[in-house]
Design a protein around this motif. Structure first.
Motif, PDB file in Angstrom:
ATOM      1  N   MET A  94     -10.326  -6.811  -8.952  1.00  0.00           N
ATOM      2  CA  MET A  94      -9.432  -7.726  -8.275  1.00  0.00           C
ATOM      3  C   MET A  94      -9.398  -7.366  -6.786  1.00  0.00           C
ATOM      4  O   MET A  94      -9.251  -6.212  -6.431  1.00  0.00           O
ATOM      5  CB  MET A  94      -8.036  -7.596  -8.885  1.00  0.00           C
ATOM      6  CG  MET A  94      -7.220  -8.834  -8.707  1.00  0.00           C
ATOM      7  SD  MET A  94      -5.539  -8.739  -9.369  1.00  0.00           S
ATOM      8  CE  MET A  94      -5.780  -8.438 -11.080  1.00  0.00           C
ATOM      9  N   GLN A  95      -9.526  -8.354  -5.937  1.00  0.00           N
ATOM     10  CA  GLN A  95      -9.553  -8.131  -4.495  1.00  0.00           C
ATOM     11  C   GLN A  95      -8.144  -7.913  -3.941  1.00  0.00           C
ATOM     12  O   GLN A  95      -7.195  -8.565  -4.349  1.00  0.00           O
ATOM     13  CB  GLN A  95     -10.192  -9.319  -3.795  1.00  0.00           C
ATOM     14  CG  GLN A  95     -10.405  -9.102  -2.323  1.00  0.00           C
ATOM     15  CD  GLN A  95     -11.181 -10.235  -1.681  1.00  0.00           C
ATOM     16  OE1 GLN A  95     -11.426 -11.259  -2.300  1.00  0.00           O
ATOM     17  NE2 GLN A  95     -11.552 -10.057  -0.443  1.00  0.00           N
ATOM     18  N   ASN A  96      -8.015  -6.967  -2.997  1.00  0.00           N
ATOM     19  CA  ASN A  96      -6.723  -6.687  -2.377  1.00  0.00           C
ATOM     20  C   ASN A  96      -6.381  -7.734  -1.332  1.00  0.00           C
ATOM     21  O   ASN A  96      -7.254  -8.215  -0.608  1.00  0.00           O
ATOM     22  CB  ASN A  96      -6.735  -5.323  -1.697  1.00  0.00           C
ATOM     23  CG  ASN A  96      -6.748  -4.187  -2.677  1.00  0.00           C
ATOM     24  OD1 ASN A  96      -6.245  -4.299  -3.782  1.00  0.00           O
ATOM     25  ND2 ASN A  96      -7.331  -3.072  -2.280  1.00  0.00           N
ATOM     26  N   VAL A  97      -5.094  -8.059  -1.265  1.00  0.00           N
ATOM     27  CA  VAL A  97      -4.565  -8.934  -0.222  1.00  0.00           C
ATOM     28  C   VAL A  97      -3.390  -8.205   0.413  1.00  0.00           C
ATOM     29  O   VAL A  97      -2.552  -7.625  -0.273  1.00  0.00           O
ATOM     30  CB  VAL A  97      -4.115 -10.291  -0.802  1.00  0.00           C
ATOM     31  CG1 VAL A  97      -3.371 -11.104   0.229  1.00  0.00           C
ATOM     32  CG2 VAL A  97      -5.315 -11.068  -1.299  1.00  0.00           C
ATOM     33  N   ALA A 145       6.041 -13.532  -1.493  1.00  0.00           N
ATOM     34  CA  ALA A 145       4.634 -13.335  -1.134  1.00  0.00           C
ATOM     35  C   ALA A 145       3.880 -12.641  -2.268  1.00  0.00           C
ATOM     36  O   ALA A 145       2.759 -13.040  -2.608  1.00  0.00           O
ATOM     37  CB  ALA A 145       4.533 -12.531   0.156  1.00  0.00           C
ATOM     38  N   VAL A 146       4.478 -11.623  -2.864  1.00  0.00           N
ATOM     39  CA  VAL A 146       3.846 -10.909  -3.984  1.00  0.00           C
ATOM     40  C   VAL A 146       3.620 -11.854  -5.160  1.00  0.00           C
ATOM     41  O   VAL A 146       2.542 -11.881  -5.757  1.00  0.00           O
ATOM     42  CB  VAL A 146       4.702  -9.691  -4.403  1.00  0.00           C
ATOM     43  CG1 VAL A 146       4.252  -9.143  -5.750  1.00  0.00           C
ATOM     44  CG2 VAL A 146       4.643  -8.610  -3.346  1.00  0.00           C
ATOM     45  N   ASP A 147       4.634 -12.635  -5.493  1.00  0.00           N
ATOM     46  CA  ASP A 147       4.499 -13.573  -6.614  1.00  0.00           C
ATOM     47  C   ASP A 147       3.378 -14.578  -6.368  1.00  0.00           C
ATOM     48  O   ASP A 147       2.595 -14.877  -7.275  1.00  0.00           O
ATOM     49  CB  ASP A 147       5.817 -14.313  -6.856  1.00  0.00           C
ATOM     50  CG  ASP A 147       6.903 -13.402  -7.429  1.00  0.00           C
ATOM     51  OD1 ASP A 147       6.575 -12.288  -7.893  1.00  0.00           O
ATOM     52  OD2 ASP A 147       8.080 -13.813  -7.396  1.00  0.00           O
ATOM     53  N   GLU A 148       3.272 -15.084  -5.139  1.00  0.00           N
ATOM     54  CA  GLU A 148       2.218 -16.050  -4.805  1.00  0.00           C
ATOM     55  C   GLU A 148       0.838 -15.422  -4.942  1.00  0.00           C
ATOM     56  O   GLU A 148      -0.079 -16.020  -5.500  1.00  0.00           O
ATOM     57  CB  GLU A 148       2.427 -16.580  -3.386  1.00  0.00           C
ATOM     58  CG  GLU A 148       1.372 -17.559  -2.926  1.00  0.00           C
ATOM     59  CD  GLU A 148       1.344 -18.862  -3.724  1.00  0.00           C
ATOM     60  OE1 GLU A 148       0.273 -19.496  -3.781  1.00  0.00           O
ATOM     61  OE2 GLU A 148       2.392 -19.255  -4.276  1.00  0.00           O
ATOM     62  N   GLY A 154      -4.348 -14.536  -8.399  1.00  0.00           N
ATOM     63  CA  GLY A 154      -5.283 -13.603  -9.018  1.00  0.00           C
ATOM     64  C   GLY A 154      -5.714 -12.440  -8.144  1.00  0.00           C
ATOM     65  O   GLY A 154      -6.732 -11.804  -8.421  1.00  0.00           O
ATOM     66  N   TYR A 155      -4.959 -12.122  -7.105  1.00  0.00           N
ATOM     67  CA  TYR A 155      -5.288 -11.009  -6.219  1.00  0.00           C
ATOM     68  C   TYR A 155      -4.334  -9.852  -6.450  1.00  0.00           C
ATOM     69  O   TYR A 155      -3.292  -9.997  -7.079  1.00  0.00           O
ATOM     70  CB  TYR A 155      -5.195 -11.437  -4.749  1.00  0.00           C
ATOM     71  CG  TYR A 155      -6.180 -12.492  -4.353  1.00  0.00           C
ATOM     72  CD1 TYR A 155      -7.524 -12.192  -4.185  1.00  0.00           C
ATOM     73  CD2 TYR A 155      -5.768 -13.799  -4.144  1.00  0.00           C
ATOM     74  CE1 TYR A 155      -8.435 -13.166  -3.809  1.00  0.00           C
ATOM     75  CE2 TYR A 155      -6.667 -14.786  -3.769  1.00  0.00           C
ATOM     76  CZ  TYR A 155      -8.008 -14.458  -3.605  1.00  0.00           C
ATOM     77  OH  TYR A 155      -8.885 -15.435  -3.242  1.00  0.00           O
ATOM     78  N   SER A 156      -4.686  -8.699  -5.905  1.00  0.00           N
ATOM     79  CA  SER A 156      -3.856  -7.506  -5.984  1.00  0.00           C
ATOM     80  C   SER A 156      -3.121  -7.334  -4.653  1.00  0.00           C
ATOM     81  O   SER A 156      -3.754  -7.093  -3.621  1.00  0.00           O
ATOM     82  CB  SER A 156      -4.751  -6.299  -6.257  1.00  0.00           C
ATOM     83  OG  SER A 156      -3.985  -5.133  -6.295  1.00  0.00           O
TER      84      SER A 156
END
Length: 72
Positions: free
Chosen positions: A1-4, A41-44, A49-51
């Motif tokens: 999973m890609q970090n955001v 922001a975390v929920d979005e 599908g990102y971390s």
């Protein structure tokens, strides 16, 4: 999973935090929307599908691991 990265806005040390932006490592924003809280922001980001990574300091650098922590 890609970090955001969930970046506090405005960037820098002066003034209150007005919201949070969602960015990839290279600074590209996922959306132009600014979220009112870290939780929104975390929920979005999780829905997409990102971390999510949260800032631990006000002036952030995506290259410094100590500036970031994984959201729970």
């Amino acid at each position: 999973m890609q970090n955001v990265y969930i970046e506090p806005m405005p960037k820098g040390q002066w003034g209150p935090i007005d919201g949070y932006a969602l960015e990839f490592h290279d600074g590209t924003r996922i959306t132009q929307q600014v979220y009112r809280s870290e939780r929104l922001a975390v929920d979005e980001i999780k829905l997409r599908g990102y971390s999510p990574l949260l800032a631990k300091v006000r002036i952030t650098d995506k290259g410094v691991e100590e500036h970031w922590q994984a959201a729970k």
